[in-house]
Design an enzyme around this catalytic site. Sequence first.
Site, PDB file in Angstrom:
ATOM      1  N   VAL A  70      46.930   7.867   6.928  1.00 30.20           N
ATOM      2  CA  VAL A  70      46.097   8.797   7.695  1.00 30.20           C
ATOM      3  C   VAL A  70      45.804   8.317   9.112  1.00 30.20           C
ATOM      4  CG1 VAL A  70      45.036   9.798   5.633  1.00 30.20           C
ATOM      5  CG2 VAL A  70      43.927   7.841   6.774  1.00 30.20           C
ATOM      6  N   ASN A  96      39.464  12.718   3.067  1.00 28.19           N
ATOM      7  CA  ASN A  96      38.756  11.881   2.098  1.00 28.19           C
ATOM      8  C   ASN A  96      39.133  10.405   2.171  1.00 28.19           C
ATOM      9  OD1 ASN A  96      37.523  11.206  -0.728  1.00 28.19           O
ATOM     10  ND2 ASN A  96      39.715  10.735  -0.925  1.00 28.19           N
ATOM     11  N   SER A 149      29.229   9.403   4.364  1.00 28.95           N
ATOM     12  CA  SER A 149      28.537   8.550   3.401  1.00 28.95           C
ATOM     13  C   SER A 149      27.078   8.486   3.811  1.00 28.95           C
ATOM     14  CB  SER A 149      29.121   7.130   3.394  1.00 28.95           C
ATOM     15  OG  SER A 149      28.289   6.232   2.680  1.00 28.95           O
ATOM     16  N   TYR A 162      32.253  -0.156   8.149  1.00 25.85           N
ATOM     17  CA  TYR A 162      32.150   1.030   7.290  1.00 25.85           C
ATOM     18  C   TYR A 162      30.992   1.919   7.733  1.00 25.85           C
ATOM     19  CZ  TYR A 162      31.881   3.860   3.042  1.00 25.85           C
ATOM     20  OH  TYR A 162      31.853   4.910   2.155  1.00 25.85           O
ATOM     21  N   ALA A 164      29.526   1.974  10.645  1.00 23.65           N
ATOM     22  CA  ALA A 164      29.809   2.503  11.979  1.00 23.65           C
ATOM     23  C   ALA A 164      30.781   3.673  11.900  1.00 23.65           C
ATOM     24  CB  ALA A 164      30.375   1.400  12.872  1.00 23.65           C
ATOM     25  N   LYS A 166      31.419   5.706   9.318  1.00 24.20           N
ATOM     26  CA  LYS A 166      30.847   6.883   8.669  1.00 24.20           C
ATOM     27  C   LYS A 166      29.814   7.564   9.560  1.00 24.20           C
ATOM     28  CE  LYS A 166      33.262   6.662   4.895  1.00 24.20           C
ATOM     29  NZ  LYS A 166      34.265   7.713   4.583  1.00 24.20           N
ATOM     30  N   ILE A 195      28.718   6.322  -6.155  1.00 27.42           N
ATOM     31  CA  ILE A 195      29.464   7.133  -7.108  1.00 27.42           C
ATOM     32  C   ILE A 195      30.279   6.200  -7.995  1.00 27.42           C
ATOM     33  CG2 ILE A 195      31.026   9.077  -7.388  1.00 27.42           C
ATOM     34  CD1 ILE A 195      28.428   9.640  -5.740  1.00 27.42           C
TER      35      ILE A 195
END
Length: 263
Positions: A70, A96, A149, A162, A164, A166, A195
Amino acid sequence: MTDQFEDKAVIVTGASSGLGRAIAKRFGEAGANVTNADIQPDPQTGGTPTHEAINEADNDGEAKYVETDVSSKEDVQVAVDATVSEYGSLDVMVNNAGVTKIAPAEEMDLDDWRWVIDVNLTGVFIGSQIAGQQMLEQEDGGSIVNMASMMGEMGLQKRSPYCAAKGGVINLTRTLAVEWAPEDIYVNALAPGYIYTDITEQTQDSADYSNEDIRRRTPVGRYGTPEEMAENILFLARDDHFVTGEVLHADGGWSADGWGYRE
């Protein structure tokens, strides 16, 4: 609720495992034609590839797999082109795919930082941009749903890239929603809490907290499930709710809780 997805073309990035797999399978159940755009076809914990599971299920949806990094614009373009060629359009894009790297900020390797940002933020921009271009060309609207998130709006130790990334996804979502709203392209984000996926147990050893800590910190007293997140994604992917530029927090009350921990 899901009838509107029959014969619609949907791309879910990172759909080989975890949340992406549950999302792709739920779209298949709703009658959509699904492309799994992932860097590998097989689930991380083994088992039937997502596209094969959808095709083998008793539903009207079809599925295919396209190898996709991606963070590569060329790869994402190939996935979009393959989807349009096979199914005639692109109606829903679910960005995703995500990764993380755990380390104190003072020790975070710059290559690791760039990797997390490239996949989690730049990958969402690339997916949104190319999907948006296709939807604009089709002149029939569409939906883009980005995986954010709850950590995009709060801090978590040892997860600086992570959090930063999101946080960037959340404001990127709002910006794209404003730009493309006049063309009936809805852009929203889902911000999950903790989750429980098929790799949770494998990664728990690297965390600074236990499953019991998460249970006590979450007002509903448990992890969320991939299936619950899939239902939220399908809601956001609809085009009949007058909702765009929004971030749906699906965290069991975590971000609303001012107390923070309970027995």
